[in-house]
Each structure stands twice: as structure tokens, then as C-alpha cells.
Write a protein that holds these residues in place. Sequence first.
Motif, PDB file in Angstrom:
ATOM      1  N   ARG A 108       2.614  10.330  17.756  1.00 12.87           N
ATOM      2  CA  ARG A 108       2.360   9.054  18.204  1.00 12.87           C
ATOM      3  C   ARG A 108       1.504   8.870  19.504  1.00 12.87           C
ATOM      4  O   ARG A 108       1.174   7.951  19.832  1.00 12.87           O
ATOM      5  N   LEU A 153       0.132   7.059   9.458  1.00 16.00           N
ATOM      6  CA  LEU A 153       1.132   6.490   8.567  1.00 16.00           C
ATOM      7  C   LEU A 153       2.515   7.489   8.607  1.00 16.00           C
ATOM      8  O   LEU A 153       2.253   8.614   8.370  1.00 16.00           O
ATOM      9  N   GLU A 172       0.823  -1.255  -0.057  1.00 13.40           N
ATOM     10  CA  GLU A 172      -0.152   0.004   0.022  1.00 13.40           C
ATOM     11  C   GLU A 172       0.804   1.320  -0.152  1.00 13.40           C
ATOM     12  O   GLU A 172       0.465   2.136  -0.517  1.00 13.40           O
ATOM     13  N   VAL A 173       2.153   1.180   0.406  1.00  6.48           N
ATOM     14  CA  VAL A 173       2.992   2.151   0.540  1.00  6.48           C
ATOM     15  C   VAL A 173       3.546   2.488  -0.700  1.00  6.48           C
ATOM     16  O   VAL A 173       4.093   3.727  -1.361  1.00  6.48           O
ATOM     17  N   ASN A 195      -5.348   5.583  11.537  1.00  9.50           N
ATOM     18  CA  ASN A 195      -4.825   5.750  10.139  1.00  9.50           C
ATOM     19  C   ASN A 195      -3.510   6.695  10.334  1.00  9.50           C
ATOM     20  O   ASN A 195      -3.471   7.292   9.273  1.00  9.50           O
ATOM     21  N   MET A 224      -5.624   4.910   3.959  1.00 12.86           N
ATOM     22  CA  MET A 224      -4.490   4.685   3.307  1.00 12.86           C
ATOM     23  C   MET A 224      -4.731   4.729   1.742  1.00 12.86           C
ATOM     24  O   MET A 224      -3.953   5.593   1.024  1.00 12.86           O
ATOM     25  N   ARG A 238      -2.437  11.661   9.283  1.00  9.13           N
ATOM     26  CA  ARG A 238      -3.113  10.880  10.457  1.00  9.13           C
ATOM     27  C   ARG A 238      -4.469  11.155  10.022  1.00  9.13           C
ATOM     28  O   ARG A 238      -4.981  12.060   9.536  1.00  9.13           O
ATOM     29  N   ALA A 289       7.963   2.218   7.063  1.00 11.17           N
ATOM     30  CA  ALA A 289       6.700   2.791   7.149  1.00 11.17           C
ATOM     31  C   ALA A 289       6.284   2.332   8.640  1.00 11.17           C
ATOM     32  O   ALA A 289       6.320   1.025   8.635  1.00 11.17           O
ATOM     33  N   GLU A 290       5.835   3.169   8.898  1.00 14.41           N
ATOM     34  CA  GLU A 290       5.163   3.131  10.570  1.00 14.41           C
ATOM     35  C   GLU A 290       3.714   3.204  10.217  1.00 14.41           C
ATOM     36  O   GLU A 290       3.071   4.227   9.840  1.00 14.41           O
ATOM     37  N   ARG A 291       2.882   2.372  10.745  1.00 13.82           N
ATOM     38  CA  ARG A 291       1.402   2.520  10.355  1.00 13.82           C
ATOM     39  C   ARG A 291       0.669   1.961  11.790  1.00 13.82           C
ATOM     40  O   ARG A 291       1.042   1.079  12.292  1.00 13.82           O
ATOM     41  N   ARG A 292      -0.418   2.720  12.111  1.00 18.15           N
ATOM     42  CA  ARG A 292      -1.414   2.300  13.060  1.00 18.15           C
ATOM     43  C   ARG A 292      -2.695   2.495  12.467  1.00 18.15           C
ATOM     44  O   ARG A 292      -3.373   3.485  12.070  1.00 18.15           O
ATOM     45  N   THR A 293      -3.424   1.434  12.715  1.00 23.04           N
ATOM     46  CA  THR A 293      -4.933   1.427  12.208  1.00 23.04           C
ATOM     47  C   THR A 293      -6.000   2.143  13.125  1.00 23.04           C
ATOM     48  O   THR A 293      -6.900   2.673  12.578  1.00 23.04           O
TER      49      THR A 293
END
Length: 148
Positions: free
Chosen positions: A140, A90, A51-52, A88, A116, A112, A81-85
Amino acid sequence: MAALRRGDQLRNRRPLVAGALFAALLAVALLLLTPSFLVLVVLPDAAAPTEVTRVLPAAKEQLNGTRGFRWPAGYYRFLSAERRTSDNLLVLHFEYRTYPFTTPTPAYLASRCTPMEQIDPQEMGFGWGSDSESELQYLRSAAQDPCT
């Protein structure tokens, strides 16, 4: 007599043209051996999540447009890449190197509250240098406003 002089001038130009051609070829050869070409082979981008991968070229273009020299004088390399669902988040981590490419400088693009598939690198926040670590910590943290 004038015709003979012109003939001598034409014969004298041949070594000049050959010398100029040799100098141009030597310059190209030296350019090919400089670190600006080697950095692409020695320091490739890290493997990006699928996705990135879609936004990575535009993200590098955004970084180049925002800060720094373009290749061959400067080079942005994708690191992770740092992702947090939950919100959102990224964060795309890069390093920036300028000629002679010995010292890296950290850089990032962050987004944020945007799904994505809708991320546009031109809308992402930007941080550059070691001073931006506190900005990343704030991104974060729970101190952020909730996504609406």
C-alpha cells in the motif's frame, strides 16, 4: 449336512449386512452434523464486488493449492476486496479456518499494475498469517515502483 451349514451361514450374514448398513447411515448422519458442513452456512463469503466475483472461485482454488487443507478439513472465506485505481492495486482478503473452525487465520491475494479485467489469481501475490501485515503495508505504500 454341508448344505444346511451354508444355509445357516447365509442367515447369519443378513444381520451383518443390516448392521453394516446401519453403521454407514449413522456415519453419514454424524458427518452431516459436524462443523465442516455448518461452516458453509454459518460463515458464508461476504458480498463481493461484481468485478471480483469473476475471479473469486479461481482465487479460492489458488489459496487451496498454495497453502492449507481443502474442505472439509479447511475452509477459506472471502472477507473483502481492497481496490486502488491509481496503480490498479487489488487485495482480496480471506480468512482460513481449519477443523473445528474456531480460530481464523488471515490470508490475502494481491495484484498491482494489472487492470482488473486482466487479473489472473495464479499470478497474484500471496500472504498468510498475521506476519503478512507488514507485506500488505509495503504493498500500500509509496515505496513501490511505479507501474509501467
